[in-house]
Design a protein around this motif. Structure first.
Motif, PDB file in Angstrom:
ATOM      1  N   ARG A 210       0.851  -1.203   0.000  1.00  0.00           N
ATOM      2  CA  ARG A 210       0.000   0.000   0.000  1.00  0.00           C
ATOM      3  C   ARG A 210       0.882   1.247   0.000  1.00  0.00           C
ATOM      4  O   ARG A 210       0.974   1.978   1.000  1.00  0.00           O
ATOM      5  CB  ARG A 210      -0.869   0.002   1.244  1.00  0.00           C
ATOM      6  N   CYS A 211       1.512   1.492  -1.129  1.00  0.00           N
ATOM      7  CA  CYS A 211       2.480   2.585  -1.210  1.00  0.00           C
ATOM      8  C   CYS A 211       1.819   3.958  -1.167  1.00  0.00           C
ATOM      9  O   CYS A 211       2.397   4.916  -0.651  1.00  0.00           O
ATOM     10  CB  CYS A 211       3.309   2.461  -2.483  1.00  0.00           C
ATOM     11  N   HIS A 212       0.616   4.064  -1.732  1.00  0.00           N
ATOM     12  CA  HIS A 212       0.020   5.388  -1.862  1.00  0.00           C
ATOM     13  C   HIS A 212      -0.308   6.025  -0.517  1.00  0.00           C
ATOM     14  O   HIS A 212      -0.475   7.228  -0.434  1.00  0.00           O
ATOM     15  CB  HIS A 212      -1.225   5.343  -2.758  1.00  0.00           C
ATOM     16  N   ARG A 213      -0.382   5.227   0.553  1.00  0.00           N
ATOM     17  CA  ARG A 213      -0.607   5.822   1.874  1.00  0.00           C
ATOM     18  C   ARG A 213       0.574   5.598   2.811  1.00  0.00           C
ATOM     19  O   ARG A 213       0.464   5.799   4.016  1.00  0.00           O
ATOM     20  CB  ARG A 213      -1.850   5.220   2.509  1.00  0.00           C
ATOM     21  N   CYS A 214       1.677   5.160   2.272  1.00  0.00           N
ATOM     22  CA  CYS A 214       2.840   4.841   3.110  1.00  0.00           C
ATOM     23  C   CYS A 214       3.590   6.121   3.482  1.00  0.00           C
ATOM     24  O   CYS A 214       3.884   6.939   2.616  1.00  0.00           O
ATOM     25  CB  CYS A 214       3.762   3.897   2.352  1.00  0.00           C
ATOM     26  N   PRO A 215       3.935   6.285   4.766  1.00  0.00           N
ATOM     27  CA  PRO A 215       4.607   7.525   5.180  1.00  0.00           C
ATOM     28  C   PRO A 215       6.001   7.719   4.593  1.00  0.00           C
ATOM     29  O   PRO A 215       6.527   8.826   4.643  1.00  0.00           O
ATOM     30  CB  PRO A 215       4.661   7.413   6.708  1.00  0.00           C
ATOM     31  N   PHE A 219      10.681   8.797  -0.135  1.00  0.00           N
ATOM     32  CA  PHE A 219      12.069   8.410  -0.384  1.00  0.00           C
ATOM     33  C   PHE A 219      12.233   6.908  -0.622  1.00  0.00           C
ATOM     34  O   PHE A 219      13.291   6.339  -0.386  1.00  0.00           O
ATOM     35  CB  PHE A 219      13.027   8.923   0.698  1.00  0.00           C
ATOM     36  N   CYS A 220      11.178   6.295  -1.141  1.00  0.00           N
ATOM     37  CA  CYS A 220      11.257   4.859  -1.430  1.00  0.00           C
ATOM     38  C   CYS A 220      11.345   4.628  -2.943  1.00  0.00           C
ATOM     39  O   CYS A 220      10.479   5.095  -3.696  1.00  0.00           O
ATOM     40  CB  CYS A 220      10.022   4.156  -0.871  1.00  0.00           C
ATOM     41  N   ARG A 221      12.359   3.908  -3.364  1.00  0.00           N
ATOM     42  CA  ARG A 221      12.558   3.686  -4.797  1.00  0.00           C
ATOM     43  C   ARG A 221      11.387   2.925  -5.409  1.00  0.00           C
ATOM     44  O   ARG A 221      10.860   3.304  -6.447  1.00  0.00           O
ATOM     45  CB  ARG A 221      13.873   2.912  -5.024  1.00  0.00           C
TER      46      ARG A 221
END
Ligand code: SF4
Length: 235
Positions: A210-215, A219-221
């Motif tokens: 769930r990248c779209h809500r990840c804090p 800075f995550c590739r």
């Protein structure tokens, strides 16, 4: 901030700012932490809580009670934790170890005269104690400054673009330790591991993270290659 100029310490701070303290390790005593660290192998924490609840109800949450219990009795108490026969043997072996070390009454005094790495080596010599279990005991039960890493940490670090997906336990631990301060070492490491577990469970899942809500998406590739709908963009 980009993946290139950020660090594990930035990751810690970002997660702490987003979620606050995680109140780990949930236990009433250092011995309960040790028991939990042994029982949590290959099972969900909720199952460990049930097994610890059974031990408590049977007034068996002490070294002497575990050592006095019959095999069948101990296995029955540990049944909710899964692999209960294996775990009963491991818990008994660990309690025997504590007794041999002369700390059966006060397990929190284990290895007081030893450096952390010597104590770690001693723990790794106990039947069924692997690196993650040993480090969990060192950090959460004995207050030693050492980072606990696990499959969540490896997956997160790999997706951030900081380590390879197959990096070994010791190497991963070394990379993280190198970026953390020694000052406030124990509280920071306790909190950081707990936050990484939350990140791994809530967002950075093996499939469909769930990248779209990840804090930490900024800075995550991997996260930067994911659309707002959570699908990996075709570059
Ligand atoms: S942005 Fe996505 S891949 Fe990166 S840490 Fe968060 S959930 Fe994992």
């Amino acid at each position: 901030m980009t993946a290139k100029d950020s660090s594990w310490l930035d990751l810690y701070q970002t997660l702490l700012d987003a979620w606050g303290p995680q109140h780990w390790w949930p236990a009433d005593s250092p011995f309960e932490v040790m028991v939990g660290a042994i029982l949590t192998q290959n099972t969900a924490w909720s199952n460990v809580e049930k097994a610890i609840g059974r031990l408590r109800q049977a007034q068996a949450l002490t070294v002497s009670a575990v050592l006095k219990a019959r095999d069948a009795e101990l296995e029955e108490w540990l049944r909710p934790a899964g692999y209960f026969r294996v775990k009963a043997k491991r818990l008994r072996a660990f309690c025997q170890f504590l007794e041999e070390q002369g700390v059966a009454e006060q397990p929190q005094l284990l290895g007081l005269d030893l450096e952390t790495l010597s104590l770690r080596a001693l723990l790794l010599g106990v039947h069924g104690v692997g690196e993650e279990t040993a480090d969990s005991i060192l950090l959460y039960a004995l207050g030693r400054s050492i980072m606990v890493v696990d499959a969540y940490t490896r997956r997160i670090g790999s997706r951030l673009g900081w380590v390879g997906a197959s990096i070994g336990y010791k190497d991963l631990q070394g990379v993280i330790e190198a970026s953390l301060p020694t000052k406030s070492g124990v509280p920071l490491r306790k909190e950081f591991h707990a936050l990484l577990v939350s990140l791994g469970k809530e967002h950075c899942r093996p499939r469909n993270p769930r990248c779209h809500r990840c804090p930490v998406q900024a800075f995550c590739r991997y996260g930067q290659g994911v659309s707002d709908q959570g699908r990996v963009r075709a570059d």
